[in-house]
Design a protein around this motif. Structure first.
Motif, PDB file in Angstrom:
ATOM      1  N   LEU A  17       1.141  -1.271   0.190  1.00 32.36           N
ATOM      2  CA  LEU A  17       0.027   0.071   0.258  1.00 32.36           C
ATOM      3  C   LEU A  17       1.331   1.330  -0.128  1.00 32.36           C
ATOM      4  N   ALA A  18       2.228   1.569   1.034  1.00 38.03           N
ATOM      5  CA  ALA A  18       3.134   2.247   1.373  1.00 38.03           C
ATOM      6  C   ALA A  18       3.414   2.229  -0.960  1.00 38.03           C
ATOM      7  N   ILE A  19       4.090   1.387  -1.199  1.00 39.11           N
ATOM      8  CA  ILE A  19       4.497   2.095  -2.961  1.00 39.11           C
ATOM      9  C   ILE A  19       3.340   2.357  -3.623  1.00 39.11           C
ATOM     10  N   TRP A  20       2.872   1.224  -3.600  1.00 35.94           N
ATOM     11  CA  TRP A  20       1.696   1.834  -5.271  1.00 35.94           C
ATOM     12  C   TRP A  20       0.252   2.514  -5.411  1.00 35.94           C
ATOM     13  N   LEU A  21      -0.003   3.193  -3.734  1.00 34.10           N
ATOM     14  CA  LEU A  21      -1.109   3.667  -3.268  1.00 34.10           C
ATOM     15  C   LEU A  21      -0.229   5.356  -3.743  1.00 34.10           C
ATOM     16  N   PRO A  22       0.013   6.024  -3.328  1.00 32.91           N
ATOM     17  CA  PRO A  22       0.716   7.349  -3.311  1.00 32.91           C
ATOM     18  C   PRO A  22       0.182   7.598  -4.854  1.00 32.91           C
ATOM     19  N   LYS A  23       0.475   8.584  -4.816  1.00 34.40           N
ATOM     20  CA  LYS A  23       0.270   9.285  -5.839  1.00 34.40           C
ATOM     21  C   LYS A  23       1.880   9.197  -6.738  1.00 34.40           C
ATOM     22  N   PRO A  24       2.031   9.230  -7.605  1.00 32.52           N
ATOM     23  CA  PRO A  24       4.004   8.414  -8.135  1.00 32.52           C
ATOM     24  C   PRO A  24       4.476  10.535  -8.414  1.00 32.52           C
ATOM     25  N   ASP A  25       5.437  10.054  -7.353  1.00 34.67           N
ATOM     26  CA  ASP A  25       6.670  11.143  -7.397  1.00 34.67           C
ATOM     27  C   ASP A  25       7.336  11.233  -8.668  1.00 34.67           C
ATOM     28  N   GLN A  26       7.926  12.642  -9.256  1.00 39.04           N
ATOM     29  CA  GLN A  26       8.703  12.714 -10.114  1.00 39.04           C
ATOM     30  C   GLN A  26      10.001  12.263  -9.974  1.00 39.04           C
ATOM     31  N   LYS A  27      10.488  12.103  -9.049  1.00 43.58           N
ATOM     32  CA  LYS A  27      11.838  12.368  -8.840  1.00 43.58           C
ATOM     33  C   LYS A  27      11.975  10.428  -8.500  1.00 43.58           C
ATOM     34  N   ALA A  28      11.453  10.507  -8.110  1.00 42.03           N
ATOM     35  CA  ALA A  28      11.531   8.857  -7.936  1.00 42.03           C
ATOM     36  C   ALA A  28      11.890   7.881  -9.206  1.00 42.03           C
ATOM     37  N   PRO A  29      12.856   6.520  -8.882  1.00 42.45           N
ATOM     38  CA  PRO A  29      14.003   6.109  -9.943  1.00 42.45           C
ATOM     39  C   PRO A  29      13.042   4.923 -10.634  1.00 42.45           C
ATOM     40  N   PHE A  30      11.512   5.007 -10.902  1.00 41.17           N
ATOM     41  CA  PHE A  30      11.224   4.172 -11.677  1.00 41.17           C
ATOM     42  C   PHE A  30       9.751   4.674 -10.932  1.00 41.17           C
ATOM     43  N   ASP A  31       9.189   4.074 -12.041  1.00 42.17           N
ATOM     44  CA  ASP A  31       7.541   4.243 -11.624  1.00 42.17           C
ATOM     45  C   ASP A  31       6.317   2.793 -11.585  1.00 42.17           C
ATOM     46  N   VAL A  32       5.648   3.354 -10.219  1.00 37.74           N
ATOM     47  CA  VAL A  32       5.541   2.019  -9.699  1.00 37.74           C
ATOM     48  C   VAL A  32       4.066   1.708 -10.920  1.00 37.74           C
ATOM     49  N   GLY A  33       3.176   2.915 -11.445  1.00 35.73           N
ATOM     50  CA  GLY A  33       2.120   2.198 -12.496  1.00 35.73           C
ATOM     51  C   GLY A  33       2.934   1.999 -13.894  1.00 35.73           C
ATOM     52  N   ARG A  34       4.293   1.643 -13.908  1.00 38.94           N
ATOM     53  CA  ARG A  34       4.642   1.822 -15.146  1.00 38.94           C
ATOM     54  C   ARG A  34       4.951  -0.011 -15.475  1.00 38.94           C
ATOM     55  N   SER A  35       4.456  -0.785 -16.330  1.00 32.35           N
ATOM     56  CA  SER A  35       5.191  -2.223 -16.434  1.00 32.35           C
ATOM     57  C   SER A  35       6.163  -1.973 -17.801  1.00 32.35           C
ATOM     58  N   PRO A  36       7.146  -2.496 -17.847  1.00 35.76           N
ATOM     59  CA  PRO A  36       7.920  -2.945 -19.296  1.00 35.76           C
ATOM     60  C   PRO A  36       7.487  -3.676 -19.746  1.00 35.76           C
ATOM     61  N   PHE A  37       5.899  -4.396 -19.715  1.00 34.86           N
ATOM     62  CA  PHE A  37       5.783  -5.330 -20.745  1.00 34.86           C
ATOM     63  C   PHE A  37       4.326  -4.562 -21.295  1.00 34.86           C
ATOM     64  N   ALA A  38       3.916  -4.118 -20.325  1.00 35.46           N
ATOM     65  CA  ALA A  38       2.363  -3.205 -20.795  1.00 35.46           C
ATOM     66  C   ALA A  38       2.143  -1.752 -20.890  1.00 35.46           C
ATOM     67  N   GLY A  39       3.312  -1.315 -20.673  1.00 39.44           N
ATOM     68  CA  GLY A  39       2.196   0.152 -20.128  1.00 39.44           C
ATOM     69  C   GLY A  39       2.721   0.611 -18.956  1.00 39.44           C
ATOM     70  N   ASN A  40       1.508   1.744 -19.148  1.00 37.38           N
ATOM     71  CA  ASN A  40       0.301   2.247 -18.205  1.00 37.38           C
ATOM     72  C   ASN A  40      -0.752   1.268 -17.436  1.00 37.38           C
ATOM     73  N   VAL A  41      -0.199   0.825 -16.552  1.00 41.75           N
ATOM     74  CA  VAL A  41      -1.078  -0.388 -15.230  1.00 41.75           C
ATOM     75  C   VAL A  41      -0.829  -0.062 -14.101  1.00 41.75           C
ATOM     76  N   ARG A  42      -1.179   1.313 -14.127  1.00 44.72           N
ATOM     77  CA  ARG A  42      -1.232   2.596 -12.284  1.00 44.72           C
ATOM     78  C   ARG A  42      -2.993   1.656 -11.699  1.00 44.72           C
ATOM     79  N   ARG A  43      -4.029   1.545 -12.908  1.00 45.50           N
ATOM     80  CA  ARG A  43      -4.639   0.961 -11.952  1.00 45.50           C
ATOM     81  C   ARG A  43      -4.759  -0.877 -11.942  1.00 45.50           C
ATOM     82  N   LEU A  44      -4.389  -1.318 -12.328  1.00 49.18           N
ATOM     83  CA  LEU A  44      -4.689  -2.985 -12.179  1.00 49.18           C
ATOM     84  C   LEU A  44      -2.909  -2.989 -11.266  1.00 49.18           C
ATOM     85  N   ALA A  45      -2.239  -2.150 -10.781  1.00 49.87           N
ATOM     86  CA  ALA A  45      -0.755  -2.100 -10.265  1.00 49.87           C
ATOM     87  C   ALA A  45      -1.352  -1.875  -8.689  1.00 49.87           C
ATOM     88  N   SER A  46      -2.200  -0.456  -8.739  1.00 45.99           N
ATOM     89  CA  SER A  46      -3.028  -0.967  -7.409  1.00 45.99           C
ATOM     90  C   SER A  46      -4.033  -1.906  -6.907  1.00 45.99           C
TER      91      SER A  46
END
Length: 111
Positions: A17-46
Motif C-alpha cells: 500500500l505504501a509503494i503503489w497507492l500514493p501519487k507518483p513522485d517525479q523524482k522517484a527512480p522508477f514509476d510503479v504504475g508503469r510496466s516494461p511489458f504493458a505500459g501504463n498499468v497504474r489501476r491494475l497495479a493499485s
C-alpha cells in the motif's frame, strides 16, 4: 516466533500500500504504475497492491492465531504480490520477489 512471522507477513502486505497507492513522485527512480511489458498499468497495479495487502494481512493474522487456513491464504497473498512485482518489474523488486519466494516455501513446509 509465530507472532514475529505473522507480523512480518502483515508488514510485507502493508508495504504494498505504501509503494503503489500514493501519487507518483517525479523524482522517484522508477514509476510503479508503469510496466516494461504493458505500459501504463497504474489501476491494475493499485488493485493488485490492495489485494496482496489484504490477503497477506489475513494470512498473517491467521498465522498468529494458528488458524488452519493461514497457509493457503498466505501463499495466495505472496503469489499476488509476486504477480504485481513481475507486472511492474524493475531490479529493485528482486528483494521483494525473494521475500515472496521465502514466504511461499516456508508456508508450504508447514503444511
Amino acid at each position: 516466533m509465530r507472532w514475529i512471522a505473522g507480523l512480518f507477513v502483515i508488514a510485507h502486505g502493508l508495504v504494498h500500500l505504501a509503494i503503489w497507492l500514493p501519487k507518483p513522485d517525479q523524482k522517484a527512480p522508477f514509476d510503479v504504475g508503469r510496466s516494461p511489458f504493458a505500459g501504463n498499468v497504474r489501476r491494475l497495479a493499485s488493485a493488485l497492491a490492495i489485494a496482496a495487502a489484504v490477503i497477506l494481512a489475513l494470512g498473517g493474522i491467521g498465522l498468529i492465531g494458528d488458524a488452519s487456513w493461514w497457509i493457503p491464504v498466505t501463499v495466495t497473498g505472496a503469489a499476488a504480490s509476486a504477480a504485481l512485482l513481475l507486472l511492474t518489474f524493475n531490479r529493485w523488486w528482486l528483494i521483494g520477489l525473494g521475500i515472496n519466494a521465502a514466504i511461499i516455501v516456508l508456508a508450504l513446509q508447514q503444511a
